[in-house]
Design an enzyme around this catalytic site. Structure first.
Site, short mmCIF file in Angstrom:
data_model
loop_
_atom_site.label_atom_id
_atom_site.label_comp_id
_atom_site.label_asym_id
_atom_site.label_seq_id
_atom_site.Cartn_x
_atom_site.Cartn_y
_atom_site.Cartn_z
N LYS A 106 42.34 30.57 40.62
CA LYS A 106 42.51 31.86 39.94
C LYS A 106 42.42 31.73 38.42
O LYS A 106 43.21 32.29 37.68
CB LYS A 106 43.83 32.53 40.35
CG LYS A 106 43.90 32.78 41.86
CD LYS A 106 45.17 33.52 42.27
CE LYS A 106 45.20 33.80 43.75
NZ LYS A 106 45.45 32.60 44.58
N ARG A 107 41.42 30.97 37.97
CA ARG A 107 41.25 30.72 36.54
C ARG A 107 40.55 31.90 35.86
O ARG A 107 39.93 32.72 36.52
CB ARG A 107 40.42 29.46 36.30
CG ARG A 107 40.83 28.24 37.11
CD ARG A 107 42.22 27.77 36.79
NE ARG A 107 42.45 26.39 37.23
CZ ARG A 107 43.63 25.91 37.58
NH1 ARG A 107 44.69 26.68 37.58
NH2 ARG A 107 43.76 24.64 37.92
#
Length: 298
Positions: A106-107
């Site tokens: 979830k960057r």
């Protein structure tokens, strides 16, 4: 002989699902409190040995019933197990080369930092795809898209109960318009419109039925990653009744690919199906049940 490399990530997902005859993705989320510790070789003394043994056995037990694995980044790094994850993924690549690996990080950040996140996902961890946050805009995901073979799943409508406070807020596309559509739908619109290389998918909770319906109706050929099934309350039959229904979508009739590029993710309900000595069999059995109920939508 040359290995036939798919032209882009969407094609890779489609081919993997078709070959493996499964749309099931299994999340690899190490939670020590749920481990069947007394049946692991390191007992309670050797954490890393236990984690490695546990996940290899889970993967052996479930590989026939799924087409993808999704390791959760923070759950490995919080235990100091990043190198273990690197080794685990390259082991999967060797032993089960037909399975996808989705790095759940979830960057999302400004370009220069994102290019390091892209190296992390695709070079260090050798993943096929990674989950990303859309909050910083299109340029924050560009570095992930440099290789057509890699994909990203953009957080769109997430499975947590608090998501609607942000994701369902109504927004307008420009200052002259009234608020017209929920933010999650606008995010889908922006990223799908931007996806020239067929590399972008969306994360939509399998327990968010109305939103899933909207996204599937509007973007039938965009691959979805669907968490929220099992422990979080989503039901397989509700999800398949939406993602396998193309009646209202005229353009989809022409292309079989549109029927077959969504992945349903289950984690805890499979990998921690039992803490007893039958933990491996229990995981395999649970994966089989999910996989049978899910079908492959053809």
């Amino acid at each position: 002989s040359e290995i036939n490399v798919p032209a882009n990530y969407h094609k890779k997902v489609f081919e993997t699902i078709s070959t493996r005859r499964s749309r099931l993705c299994i999340g690899l989320d190490p939670d020590i409190s749920k481990f069947p510790t007394e049946y692991l070789p390191g007992k309670s003394f050797n954490l890393k040995k236990n984690i490695e043994h546990f996940f290899k056995e889970i993967i052996y037990s479930t590989s026939e019933e799924c087409c993808a694995y999704k390791p959760q980044a923070a759950m490995f790094s919080a235990l100091g197990c990043e190198d273990l994850l690197v080794n685990l993924i390259s082991w999967v690549r060797k032993i089960f080369p037909g399975h996808l690996v989705i790095f759940d990080g979830k960057r999302g950040d400004i370009g220069n930092t994102t290019s390091h996140y892209a190296i992390e996902s695709f070079e260090r961890y050798e993943a096929d795809a990674t989950t990303v946050s859309p909050y910083m805009g299109l340029d924050s995901v560009m570095p992930f898209l440099e290789n057509r073979n890699n994909g990203i799943y953009v957080l769109c409508k997430t499975s947590n109960s608090g998501s609607e406070v942000i994701q369902n807020v109504l927004v307008s596309k420009n200052s002259k318009q009234k608020a017209i559509l929920p933010l999650y739908e606008y995010i889908a619109e922006i990223f799908v419109g931007f996806d020239v290389g067929n590399q972008i998918g969306l994360v939509v909770g399998g327990n968010c039925i109305d939103e899933l319906q909207t996204i599937h109706r509007r973007f039938p050929s965009t691959p979805l990653l669907l968490p929220g099934i099992g422990s979080q309350g989503g039901k397989i039959e509700e999800v398949t009744s939406i993602i396998d229904n193309y009646d209202e979508i005229s353009e989809a009739k022409s292309s079989i690919e549109k029927h077959n590029n969504n992945l349903v993710n289950v984690s805890r309900s499979v990998i921690y199906a039992s803490t007893g000595k039958d933990w491996k069999e229990a995981a395999g059995k649970k994966a089989r049940t999910f996989n049978l109920n899910l079908g492959i939508g053809m």
